[in-house]
Each structure stands twice: as C-alpha cells, then as structure tokens.
Write a protein that holds these residues in place. Structure first.
Motif, mmCIF file in Angstrom:
data_model
loop_
_atom_site.group_PDB
_atom_site.id
_atom_site.type_symbol
_atom_site.label_atom_id
_atom_site.label_comp_id
_atom_site.label_asym_id
_atom_site.label_seq_id
_atom_site.Cartn_x
_atom_site.Cartn_y
_atom_site.Cartn_z
ATOM 1 N N LYS A 68 -56.650 22.582 7.195
ATOM 2 C CA LYS A 68 -55.368 23.296 7.293
ATOM 3 C C LYS A 68 -54.249 22.343 7.675
ATOM 4 O O LYS A 68 -53.124 22.457 7.169
ATOM 5 C CB LYS A 68 -55.486 24.427 8.311
ATOM 6 N N ILE A 69 -54.550 21.392 8.583
ATOM 7 C CA ILE A 69 -53.535 20.408 8.972
ATOM 8 C C ILE A 69 -53.146 19.556 7.767
ATOM 9 O O ILE A 69 -51.969 19.270 7.524
ATOM 10 C CB ILE A 69 -54.058 19.516 10.119
ATOM 11 N N GLY A 70 -54.171 19.156 6.978
ATOM 12 C CA GLY A 70 -53.897 18.347 5.789
ATOM 13 C C GLY A 70 -53.078 19.084 4.751
ATOM 14 O O GLY A 70 -52.295 18.472 4.010
ATOM 15 N N GLN A 71 -53.233 20.397 4.687
ATOM 16 C CA GLN A 71 -52.478 21.206 3.721
ATOM 17 C C GLN A 71 -51.122 21.646 4.255
ATOM 18 O O GLN A 71 -50.358 22.300 3.546
ATOM 19 C CB GLN A 71 -53.305 22.437 3.346
ATOM 20 N N GLY A 72 -50.831 21.273 5.498
ATOM 21 C CA GLY A 72 -49.538 21.622 6.078
ATOM 22 C C GLY A 72 -49.440 23.056 6.527
ATOM 23 O O GLY A 72 -48.329 23.591 6.684
ATOM 24 N N ILE A 73 -50.572 23.719 6.724
ATOM 25 C CA ILE A 73 -50.582 25.126 7.160
ATOM 26 C C ILE A 73 -50.462 25.183 8.683
ATOM 27 O O ILE A 73 -51.125 24.427 9.392
ATOM 28 C CB ILE A 73 -51.877 25.823 6.699
ATOM 29 N N THR A 74 -49.657 26.070 9.167
ATOM 30 C CA THR A 74 -49.449 26.208 10.604
ATOM 31 C C THR A 74 -50.708 26.764 11.262
ATOM 32 O O THR A 74 -51.312 27.729 10.780
ATOM 33 C CB THR A 74 -48.275 27.158 10.902
ATOM 34 N N LEU A 75 -51.088 26.141 12.373
ATOM 35 C CA LEU A 75 -52.295 26.558 13.084
ATOM 36 C C LEU A 75 -51.992 27.708 14.026
ATOM 37 O O LEU A 75 -50.891 27.819 14.570
ATOM 38 C CB LEU A 75 -52.865 25.392 13.893
ATOM 39 N N THR A 76 -52.979 28.563 14.225
ATOM 40 C CA THR A 76 -52.839 29.646 15.198
ATOM 41 C C THR A 76 -53.016 29.073 16.607
ATOM 42 O O THR A 76 -53.459 27.931 16.781
ATOM 43 C CB THR A 76 -53.900 30.730 14.964
#
Length: 256
Positions: free
Chosen positions: A213-221
């Motif tokens: 998710k970090i690599g895809q630029g998705i914000t973490l919960t």
C-alpha cells in the motif's frame, strides 16, 4: 577489551595505536613500535612521561597482550627501549576463552566456570583434583563435569595403567579441548543466526500488504500505521541481534 581488562583509557589507546600498524591480511611481520614512538602517536591528552608509560606497558604485558616478552626498564639499563607489537592471535584467543567461560558460568554457575578454567589451565585432572581445586563437593563436581561433557565443554580421557587395558585398571582424566568448544559455539551461533533470519522473513511477510500500500501511494489506516511502527521496532531488534551474533561467529570461526 583492553579497556575492560585494565580499566585504563591510556592502555586502550596504546593498543589502538599499535593495532593501527597491523596488516589487514597476509603473513607479513607486524611492524613494532618503541615506547617513544607509541607516546608520540598517542593523542596529546593521553601522552605520559617515559616512566609512566613503562608502568602501563608492564600492566599490559601481564595480561599477555604483547608478542614479545621484554619490557623497557626491566633490565639493568633503565633507558633500554624495546619495540612492542600486539599479539593479535593471542588476544583473540583470550577473548574467545573469556566469552566461553562467561557462557559456562551462565549455564553451570561459578563452580562450573572455575572447573572450566582449571581444566583449560592444567590440561588433565582427575575428578578428585577438580573437586578440591574448584572448592566443591565431589558429588557436585561429578554431576557438573558430566553435564558439561554432554554439552561438549569437557571431555574425559581413558588412560590405561598397564598394557592389559582392563576397565578396572583405567585412569579417568578430565580435560577441555578448546578447539572443539569453539566448533560447538560457532555451530550454536550459526543456528541462532539462521533462526533470527527466518523470524525476520516470517514476520516481514505479515507486514507485506502494508508495504504494498505504501508503494502504491495508498493512505494507511491508524491500525496499519501502528502495525508498521511495531514491525519497525521488532525488525530493528532482530537485526541488532543478528549483527551481534554475526560478530560472535567471526570471533569463533577461526578455531583451526
């Protein structure tokens, strides 16, 4: 190591200065330094008088740190200057033995550590001698010796009294084969290092979706951020342990 043994910062600096002249590899004779050269190469705040340096070198000699046996001022001429070089192999063996002794003490207590040191020093001792010199009961000595033997820290030698080699005419000597002890320790540390490496891979696999998710630029919960922080701390501890064990493997692998 030198600072720990001597409790003297100047002695530690002397050892560091002498080791700076040691070749990294090969069989080249290690260049030595005189007491004057040593003093000149020390940091200014570490420099001492000729007499004070003599005393510090004497204390280092008593610990077996030097490759030569002579110390300036030991002869008739107090101005005699002898060259010095660190006995690198000897110091490494001292460190190996001190670490092994500490491990034995942790596992078998002070009595076990005393017996380990005695057997290394005297080579061969019968059970009664071990008990007397280690200041413990014969039964306790026997139990500890057998426990240490099962772990590989001690060995028993069967020496016949005559050519008949009958069991009732045998003498049993206890000893420490330190080369074998080093092999056992290095195998133990390799096993521990591999276990830690496997743990890192296993735990790292659990956190892989978060890294994706970090690599895809998705914000973490918030929960994912907490999980990531915990993994970072755990990963650091595991890696630090692997580095420490790696140092012990390098220390004990050169046992031949």
């Amino acid at each position: 190591y030198v600072h720990t043994r001597t409790g003297d910062e100047v002695c530690a600096s002397v050892a560091s200065t002498l080791l700076s002249r040691v070749p990294i590899s090969g069989n080249v004779i290690r260049p030595s330094m005189s007491i004057v050269q040593i003093n000149e190469r020390l940091p200014k705040r570490m420099r001492t008088s000729f007499q004070e340096m003599q005393e510090k070198l004497r204390s280092m000699r008593r610990l077996g740190l030097f490759a030569n046996d002579s110390v300036p001022g030991m002869g008739d001429d107090e101005k005699v200057v002898t060259d010095f070089k660190i006995d690198v192999e000897g110091v490494l063996q001292q460190i190996q033995f001190e670490h092994a002794r500490a491990l034995v003490q942790t596992r078998y207590g002070d009595v076990g550590a005393r017996m380990f040191v005695l057997l290394r020093k005297h080579k061969r001792l019968v059970e009664t001698q071990v008990a007397e010199m280690a200041i413990c009961a014969k039964k306790e000595a026997r139990e500890l010796l057998h426990k240490m033997m099962r772990a590989g820290f001690t060995q028993v030698l069967h020496v016949p009294r005559d050519a008949a080699r009958r069991p009732n005419r045998m003498m049993y000597f206890w000893t420490v084969n330190f080369t074998e002890v080093c092999k056992i320790l290095v195998d133990m540390y390799y096993f521990s290092w591999c276990n830690l490496a496997e743990r890192c891979l296993h735990e790292g696999g659990k956190i892989k979706p978060v890294h994706v998710k970090i690599g895809q630029g998705i914000t973490l919960t918030v929960e994912e951020k907490g999980t990531l922080e915990k993994w970072d701390l755990a990963n650091k501890k595991l890696r630090d342990s692997m580095i420490k064990i790696g140092g012990l493997i390098r220390l004990f692998r050169d046992f031949e």
